[in-house]
Design an enzyme around this catalytic site. Structure first.
Site, PDB file in Angstrom:
ATOM      1  N   LYS A 288       0.759  -0.995  -0.015  1.00  0.00           N
ATOM      2  CA  LYS A 288       0.110   0.010  -0.172  1.00  0.00           C
ATOM      3  C   LYS A 288       1.005   1.286   0.045  1.00  0.00           C
ATOM      4  O   LYS A 288       2.170   1.322   0.515  1.00  0.00           O
ATOM      5  CB  LYS A 288      -0.740  -0.206   1.348  1.00  0.00           C
ATOM      6  CG  LYS A 288      -2.095  -1.035   1.365  1.00  0.00           C
ATOM      7  CD  LYS A 288      -2.677  -0.916   2.586  1.00  0.00           C
ATOM      8  CE  LYS A 288      -3.764  -1.975   2.698  1.00  0.00           C
ATOM      9  NZ  LYS A 288      -4.832  -1.761   1.670  1.00  0.00           N
ATOM     10  N   ARG A 362     -10.228 -11.714   1.833  1.00  0.00           N
ATOM     11  CA  ARG A 362     -10.945 -12.754   1.232  1.00  0.00           C
ATOM     12  C   ARG A 362     -10.382 -14.116   1.202  1.00  0.00           C
ATOM     13  O   ARG A 362     -11.178 -15.187   1.361  1.00  0.00           O
ATOM     14  CB  ARG A 362     -11.525 -12.405  -0.288  1.00  0.00           C
ATOM     15  CG  ARG A 362     -10.108 -12.224  -1.262  1.00  0.00           C
ATOM     16  CD  ARG A 362     -10.852 -11.721  -2.284  1.00  0.00           C
ATOM     17  NE  ARG A 362     -10.722 -10.001  -2.207  1.00  0.00           N
ATOM     18  CZ  ARG A 362     -10.805  -8.996  -3.121  1.00  0.00           C
ATOM     19  NH1 ARG A 362     -11.166  -9.363  -4.384  1.00  0.00           N
ATOM     20  NH2 ARG A 362     -10.832  -7.813  -2.741  1.00  0.00           N
TER      21      ARG A 362
END
Ligand code: BES
Ligand code: MN
Ligand code: ZN
Length: 512
Positions: A288, A362
């Site tokens: 990020k 996920r």
């Protein structure tokens, strides 16, 4: 009702206003109401209420606050506060909770020691009085949260006031129900605050092992049985998605397994709660940007919500079986870290091509949903700070809800709404599944930019085995970036109350 272990109970009274023992007596006030709405207040303040209303100093818009002294020597409260409750038609448990939280925050800033909040039976409208009283108790309790855990040079924050909830003009039965509702609200508010504490904790103190240790202690106090699976047990179960994410970190992963098996509960249904527990999300090799990355310490807010909801479920003695599963790991870059293009094998057997290592939530949830099914869940809910795209779609005040069948999603939506955890549905049309097709494996872990909250949910759906399932995306709601009158900057505790309340609604569940 059995007494509930809480730090300090909120007391209840049905005394007349003049006899309530408090330093500040708080009365909700609606737009358009004159001094005659609660005439004794105007009399006891020598007409200050009428004056404030006439001069528009106090207009009763939500969170407007007017405080004045009581001049009547016969009154026990020393001061009264009118708190704006807006238009009567828009009032309900949601606003009651927020208004109570705003009052609580304000009272703490003023160092007030004893606060009584008046629940006006005439103002309940369509909301049952006990629901309103519970919401008020939740709001007052939520105002006790303090985010400055590690401050050493500020003066310590004011101690929480002693709270009283006052209801007049109710029958003995009605008062009993209000009493129970207030105790329930107190407990749910405290469990929300515990989740906020966990989410507020930085990544260096709340490692996966520490997260598991604290969650275990909290859940055990609630009478919940807890197992903590270590990396070897996780490997034996074949949870390749979780292990893949954990590879980049020197902190070993954990899976927390919570069980609530009340004596005499039916074999089914079994509620399965699954929460994302990424104790820090750097993005991994798909790293990020630096700006704002510090906020990724709250990427375990879903897991905290599950752990704290389990505690509440145990303390409130929910009548059904519940299993909670929280996969906990860091998502770090490193020489052993997962790389884009790597293929992982999930515990369910499905293979996943990792396109972006930042889509780690996920992955860990896929294995955890599978495991909740192994442990007997018949109805699944997962909760996760899953996608930035959900913040774009719904902003910071509404969580996304996805799932199947519609009846289950709608049921969860309603319960969450009543609990003050607002959610709104996005669709899971079959066509979206195409975006996850991989050339090399069963699935890719990302589906490109379009509808990326939906494709994230579609990915999770692959691991639900066709059970009723709802996914809550709390990426926007877990953390408040700006202070609101009812919620300071920081972790919100979203989801705890919704998940706990769900365990009391099994009669209304669709059966699979
Ligand atoms: N934890 C983040 C999601 C997130 C973003 C939560 C902003 C709160 C605020 C999640 O693991 C993530 O990084 N998601 C990616 C997915 C993408 C790579 C497909 C995202 O949303 O950008
Ligand atoms: Mn991520
Ligand atoms: Zn994440």
């Amino acid at each position: 009702m059995t007494p509930i272990a809480v730090s300090s109970p909120i007391s209840c009274t049905s005394a007349v206003l003049s006899a309530i023992d408090a330093d500040l007596l708080v009365v909700p006030w609606f737009e358009g109401e004159g001094p005659g709405a609660v005439p004794e207040l105007d009399r006891s303040t020598s007409g200050e209420v009428a004056r404030a209303l006439a001069s528009k100093e106090f207009a009763a818009r939500p969170y407007d606050l007017f405080i004045t002294s009581v001049t009547d020597r016969g009154w026990r409260p020393r001061r009264v506060a009118l708190i704006g409750a807006g238009r009567p038609a828009a009032f309900g448990s949601d606003l009651a909770r927020k208004v109570a939280a705003a009052v609580g925050l304000n009272a703490r800033q003023r160092w007030i020691e004893r606060v009584a909040f008046v629940v006006r039976p005439d103002a309940a409208g369509a909301t049952p009085l006990n629901e309103l009283a519970q919401a008020v108790a939740e709001g007052l309790t939520l105002s006790e949260f303090d985010a400055g855990t590690y401050k050493t040079d500020d003066p310590p924050p004011a101690k929480a006031p002693a709270w009283t909830v006052a209801v007049s003009a109710v029958t003995d039965d009605g008062f009993g129900r209000v009493n129970d509702a207030v105790a329930r609200g107190r407990l749910l508010g405290e469990c929300s605050n515990l989740a906020r504490e966990l989410a507020n904790e930085p990544g260096n103190t709340l490692t996966p092992r520490e997260f598991a240790r604290r969650s275990e202690a909290m859940a055990i106090e609630g009478g919940i049985s807890v197992e903590i699976l270590d990396e070897e047990q996780i490997a034996r179960l074949g949870m390749g998605l979780l292990l893949g994410v954990a590879r980049g970190s020197s902190e070993p992963p954990r899976v927390m397994v919570f069980r609530h098996n009340p004596p005499g509960a039916p074999a089914g249904p079994v509620l399965g709660l699954v929460g994302k527990g990424i104790t820090f999300d750097t993005g991994g090799i798909s790293i990020k940007a630096a700006e704002g990355m510090e906020k990724m310490k709250d990427d375990m807010a879903g897991g905290a919500a599950v752990a704290c909801a389990m505690r509440a479920i145990g303390l409130l003695k929910a009548p059904i079986r519940v299993v909670g599963v929280v996969p906990a790991t860091e998502n770090m870059p490193g020489s052993r870290a997962l790389k884009p293009g790597d293929v992982l094998k999930s515990a369910s057997g499905k293979t996943v091509e990792v396109i972006n290592t930042d889509a780690e939530g996920r992955l860990v949830l896929g294995d955890a949903l599978w495991y909740a099914r192994q442990r007997g869940a018949t109805h699944l809910i997962d909760i996760a700070t899953l996608t930035g795209a959900c913040v774009v779609a719904l902003g910071k005040i509404t969580s996304g809800i996805f799932g199947t069948p519609d009846a289950w999603v709608e049921h969860v939506r309603r319960v969450a709404d009543r609990a003050g955890d607002r959610v709104w549905p996005l669709p899971l049309f079959e066509e979206y599944r195409d975006q996850l097709k991989s050339d090399i494996a069963d699935l890719m872990n990302t589906g490109g930019r379009p509808a990326s909250s939906i494709t994230a949910a579609m990915f999770l759906k692959e691991f639900t085995g066709g059970l009723p399932w709802a996914h809550l995306d709390i990426a926007g709601t877990a953390w408040a970036e700006e202070a609101k009158p009812y919620l300071p900057k920081g972790p919100s505790g979203v989801g705890v109350r919704a998940l706990a309340e769900l365990a009391f609604t099994a009669d209304a569940w669709p059966r699979s």
